[in-house]
Scaffold this motif. Structure first.
Motif, short mmCIF file in Angstrom:
data_model
loop_
_atom_site.label_atom_id
_atom_site.label_comp_id
_atom_site.label_asym_id
_atom_site.label_seq_id
_atom_site.Cartn_x
_atom_site.Cartn_y
_atom_site.Cartn_z
N MET A 22 25.12 28.69 27.80
CA MET A 22 26.05 29.07 28.99
C MET A 22 27.38 29.49 28.63
O MET A 22 28.18 28.92 27.66
CB MET A 22 26.36 27.78 29.75
CG MET A 22 24.85 27.08 30.20
SD MET A 22 24.90 25.62 31.24
CE MET A 22 25.38 26.38 32.88
N THR A 23 27.76 30.53 29.46
CA THR A 23 29.28 31.16 29.24
C THR A 23 30.15 30.77 30.30
O THR A 23 29.85 30.25 31.53
CB THR A 23 29.09 32.52 29.20
OG1 THR A 23 28.39 33.09 30.37
CG2 THR A 23 28.16 33.10 27.89
N THR A 24 31.34 30.99 30.13
CA THR A 24 32.41 30.77 31.17
C THR A 24 32.44 31.70 32.19
O THR A 24 32.47 32.92 31.95
CB THR A 24 33.81 30.55 30.45
OG1 THR A 24 33.95 29.70 29.61
CG2 THR A 24 34.76 30.52 31.64
N ALA A 25 32.21 31.49 33.42
CA ALA A 25 32.24 32.17 34.58
C ALA A 25 33.49 32.37 35.09
O ALA A 25 34.30 31.92 35.99
CB ALA A 25 31.38 31.82 35.84
N TYR A 26 34.02 33.54 34.58
CA TYR A 26 35.65 33.99 34.76
C TYR A 26 35.77 35.36 35.24
O TYR A 26 35.35 36.25 34.10
CB TYR A 26 36.38 33.50 33.55
CG TYR A 26 38.06 33.75 33.91
CD1 TYR A 26 38.54 32.87 34.47
CD2 TYR A 26 38.43 34.92 33.34
CE1 TYR A 26 39.82 33.06 34.87
CE2 TYR A 26 40.08 34.89 33.59
CZ TYR A 26 40.56 33.87 34.54
OH TYR A 26 42.00 34.33 34.55
N ASN A 27 36.21 35.73 36.32
CA ASN A 27 36.20 37.01 36.77
C ASN A 27 37.92 37.25 37.21
O ASN A 27 38.19 36.83 38.39
CB ASN A 27 35.54 37.15 38.06
CG ASN A 27 35.51 38.51 38.58
OD1 ASN A 27 35.89 39.38 37.91
ND2 ASN A 27 34.87 38.96 39.90
N PRO A 28 38.57 37.85 36.47
CA PRO A 28 39.80 38.28 36.65
C PRO A 28 39.89 39.26 38.01
O PRO A 28 41.03 39.52 38.51
CB PRO A 28 40.46 38.89 35.51
CG PRO A 28 39.30 39.21 34.76
CD PRO A 28 37.92 38.40 35.11
N ASP A 29 38.78 39.64 38.48
CA ASP A 29 39.11 40.73 39.45
C ASP A 29 40.01 41.89 39.21
O ASP A 29 40.36 42.65 40.23
CB ASP A 29 39.48 39.98 40.75
CG ASP A 29 38.39 38.92 41.34
OD1 ASP A 29 38.94 37.74 41.77
OD2 ASP A 29 37.37 38.94 41.08
N GLY A 30 40.21 42.20 38.09
CA GLY A 30 40.80 43.34 37.65
C GLY A 30 42.19 43.28 38.10
O GLY A 30 42.90 44.27 38.61
N LEU A 31 42.65 42.24 38.24
CA LEU A 31 44.31 42.03 38.70
C LEU A 31 45.13 42.71 37.86
O LEU A 31 44.96 42.41 36.46
CB LEU A 31 44.49 40.48 38.52
CG LEU A 31 43.72 39.95 39.91
CD1 LEU A 31 44.26 38.29 39.58
CD2 LEU A 31 44.14 40.13 41.16
N GLY A 32 46.11 43.29 38.42
CA GLY A 32 47.19 43.91 37.78
C GLY A 32 48.27 42.99 37.62
O GLY A 32 48.33 41.87 38.13
N ALA B 245 33.61 29.01 39.67
CA ALA B 245 32.75 28.01 38.92
C ALA B 245 33.31 28.46 37.34
O ALA B 245 33.40 29.42 37.01
CB ALA B 245 31.25 28.24 38.94
N VAL B 246 33.68 27.40 36.84
CA VAL B 246 33.98 27.41 35.31
C VAL B 246 33.10 26.57 34.53
O VAL B 246 32.97 25.37 34.75
CB VAL B 246 35.49 27.26 35.19
CG1 VAL B 246 35.81 27.06 33.68
CG2 VAL B 246 36.48 27.94 35.97
N ILE B 247 32.46 27.28 33.61
CA ILE B 247 31.37 26.61 32.81
C ILE B 247 31.70 26.45 31.41
O ILE B 247 32.09 27.44 30.76
CB ILE B 247 30.02 27.27 33.07
CG1 ILE B 247 29.64 27.47 34.51
CG2 ILE B 247 28.85 26.50 32.20
CD1 ILE B 247 28.56 28.43 34.74
N THR B 248 31.74 25.25 30.74
CA THR B 248 31.79 25.25 29.49
C THR B 248 30.77 24.27 28.87
O THR B 248 29.96 23.98 29.71
CB THR B 248 33.28 24.34 28.94
OG1 THR B 248 33.17 23.19 30.07
CG2 THR B 248 34.32 25.16 29.62
N ALA B 249 30.72 24.09 27.68
CA ALA B 249 29.62 23.33 27.05
C ALA B 249 29.37 21.87 27.76
O ALA B 249 30.00 20.95 27.53
CB ALA B 249 29.70 23.02 25.53
N GLY B 250 28.19 21.73 28.45
CA GLY B 250 27.85 20.45 29.16
C GLY B 250 28.72 20.07 30.39
O GLY B 250 28.37 18.98 30.86
N HIS B 251 29.56 20.92 30.98
CA HIS B 251 30.17 20.74 31.86
C HIS B 251 30.59 21.89 32.92
O HIS B 251 30.75 23.25 32.46
CB HIS B 251 31.63 20.48 31.74
CG HIS B 251 32.62 19.84 32.57
ND1 HIS B 251 32.26 18.79 33.50
CD2 HIS B 251 33.88 20.36 33.14
CE1 HIS B 251 33.35 18.61 34.31
NE2 HIS B 251 34.30 19.74 34.39
#
Length: 250
Positions: free
Chosen positions: A1-11, A197-203
């Motif tokens: 599983m990977t970290t679901a992180y979306n910076p939304d293209g923020l400047g 949603a932020v996903i790390t190993a087992g959490h």
């Protein structure tokens, strides 16, 4: 599983706004007990308590602060907490208010204290050990203070359940957010600490707003149960509630 992180293209301007939004949440307060794995932003709690305080005639709530009543005695959460979140433990509410001349100040303070305690415990699910109030101004016959409203006074949250500078609503993206959004009482995911949603190993940590008529603690518990049962590997789950009462009329 990977970290679901979306910076939304923020400047640069977008990141500055995001930092302001994160700071606008205030403290991340433990919601329920150590095993509940849930937190509530101080801003959301204060907005709800200010709304409850409007029921107390003859008093205008000013500054409001929520913190641990006994930091040294706080417990350890059962799951990894959000960044900078307070550990589980009973809370202390410190407030200032202005009061009118119609009844003795101790009586007004006691009514306000009871309303704030009930609002925090029954409406939100916070554990509160102390409510300490201080009179900072006297109201005239018109209900207004000659010195203006008490410092820190702010209007209650609007029908969307939170101020636009405090939370960022987001459409569900990915399985954890979709699962959480389907739980009764979840209004929508929010993105303030980097992602809904932020996903790390087992959490998994999910961030959301709750709908009007639903107690945040119960919603958080239901979300944790749903995600732990449905996601592969039965990860531990933490829930951060950033706004409450979304959809409330009036």
């Amino acid at each position: 599983m990977t970290t679901a992180y979306n910076p939304d293209g923020l400047g640069t301007g977008g990141w500055t706004a995001a930092v302001r939004q994160q700071l606008g949440l205030g403290r991340l307060l433990p919601l329920g007990g150590p095993r509940d794995g849930a937190w509530l932003s101080e801003r959301a709690a204060a907005d709800e308590l200010r709304l409850a305080a409007t029921e107390v005639t003859g008093a205008v709530l000013g500054r409001l602060r929520l913190s641990l009543a006994d930091p040294e005695g706080a417990g350890r959460p059962a799951v990894p907490p959000p960044p900078s979140a307070l550990p589980p433990g009973p809370l202390r509410i410190d407030g200032e208010f202005a009061a009118g001349p119609a009844e003795p100040l101790p009586a007004v303070a006691e009514r306000l204290r009871e309303v704030l305690f009930a609002g925090a415990t029954k409406r939100l699910g916070l554990r509160v050990a102390e409510v300490d109030l201080r009179v900072t101004a006297l109201l005239g016959p018109s209900g207004k203070s000659a010195a203006g409203p008490p410092a820190g006074t702010a209007a209650p949250a609007g029908p969307d359940g939170g101020r636009p500078d405090a939370v960022r609503a987001a459409a569900p993206e990915g399985e954890p957010e979709s699962l959480a959004s389907a739980v009764p009482g979840v209004a929508y995911p929010t993105r303030t600490l980097g992602g809904a949603a932020v996903i790390t190993a087992g959490h998994v940590r999910v961030e959301l707003a709750t709908a009007a008529g639903h107690r945040p603690l119960e919603v958080a518990r239901a979300v944790r149960a749903r995600l732990a049962a449905a996601l592969p590997g039965a990860p531990s789950v933490a829930v951060l509630v950033t706004a409450v009462g979304v959809g409330r009329e009036g």
